[in-house]
Write a protein that holds these residues in place. Structure first.
Motif, PDB file in Angstrom:
ATOM      1  N   ASN A  50     -50.698  32.172  -3.574  1.00 18.73           N
ATOM      2  CA  ASN A  50     -49.436  32.371  -2.874  1.00 18.73           C
ATOM      3  C   ASN A  50     -48.971  31.104  -2.168  1.00 18.73           C
ATOM      4  O   ASN A  50     -47.776  30.812  -2.122  1.00 18.73           O
ATOM      5  CB  ASN A  50     -49.538  33.536  -1.897  1.00 18.73           C
ATOM      6  CG  ASN A  50     -49.326  34.864  -2.581  1.00 18.73           C
ATOM      7  OD1 ASN A  50     -48.900  34.921  -3.728  1.00 18.73           O
ATOM      8  ND2 ASN A  50     -49.612  35.943  -1.888  1.00 18.73           N
ATOM      9  N   SER A  51     -49.884  30.331  -1.647  1.00 20.30           N
ATOM     10  CA  SER A  51     -49.525  29.065  -1.013  1.00 20.30           C
ATOM     11  C   SER A  51     -48.885  28.111  -2.017  1.00 20.30           C
ATOM     12  O   SER A  51     -47.882  27.442  -1.723  1.00 20.30           O
ATOM     13  CB  SER A  51     -50.773  28.430  -0.396  1.00 20.30           C
ATOM     14  OG  SER A  51     -50.472  27.190   0.176  1.00 20.30           O
ATOM     15  N   ARG A  54     -45.350  29.316  -2.880  1.00 19.65           N
ATOM     16  CA  ARG A  54     -44.398  28.939  -1.828  1.00 19.65           C
ATOM     17  C   ARG A  54     -44.026  27.458  -1.918  1.00 19.65           C
ATOM     18  O   ARG A  54     -42.877  27.084  -1.689  1.00 19.65           O
ATOM     19  CB  ARG A  54     -44.997  29.207  -0.449  1.00 19.65           C
ATOM     20  CG  ARG A  54     -44.899  30.621   0.000  1.00 19.65           C
ATOM     21  CD  ARG A  54     -45.319  30.758   1.472  1.00 19.65           C
ATOM     22  NE  ARG A  54     -45.418  32.153   1.815  1.00 19.65           N
ATOM     23  CZ  ARG A  54     -46.543  32.846   1.866  1.00 19.65           C
ATOM     24  NH1 ARG A  54     -47.696  32.252   1.629  1.00 19.65           N
ATOM     25  NH2 ARG A  54     -46.532  34.114   2.174  1.00 19.65           N
ATOM     26  N   GLU A  59     -41.121  33.049  -4.188  1.00 25.43           N
ATOM     27  CA  GLU A  59     -41.574  34.037  -3.199  1.00 25.43           C
ATOM     28  C   GLU A  59     -42.855  34.694  -3.712  1.00 25.43           C
ATOM     29  O   GLU A  59     -42.871  35.294  -4.788  1.00 25.43           O
ATOM     30  CB  GLU A  59     -40.492  35.099  -2.983  1.00 25.43           C
ATOM     31  CG  GLU A  59     -40.846  36.132  -1.948  1.00 25.43           C
ATOM     32  CD  GLU A  59     -41.008  35.567  -0.547  1.00 25.43           C
ATOM     33  OE1 GLU A  59     -41.774  36.160   0.232  1.00 25.43           O
ATOM     34  OE2 GLU A  59     -40.396  34.526  -0.237  1.00 25.43           O
TER      35      GLU A  59
END
Length: 70
Positions: A50-51, A54, A59
């Protein structure tokens, strides 16, 4: 896994397991520590993914456990 946990006694959690990493260094962990690591390690990698999402403007998906059980 079901059989493993079904047959696991509370006293088994404190048993020590020795293992060697790829560099030949030996470590000793309790079964409790290993199971905790297994439970948490996947979350670590989902956070990494997820990092990176981003960082490129995407998203990320929700990775909280509670979201999956709703």
């Amino acid at each position: 896994m079901k059989a493993f946990f079904t047959n696991l006694a509370n006293t088994d959690l404190d048993k020590i397991i020795a293992c060697t990493n790829s560099k030949g260094r030996e470590f000793r962990y309790s079964v409790r520590d290993i199971l905790t690591h297994v439970a948490l390690h996947g979350q670590y990698h989902r956070g990494q993914i997820n990092s990176r999402l981003r960082a490129v403007g995407i998203e990320p998906v929700h990775v909280d456990f509670i979201r999956f059980v709703r």
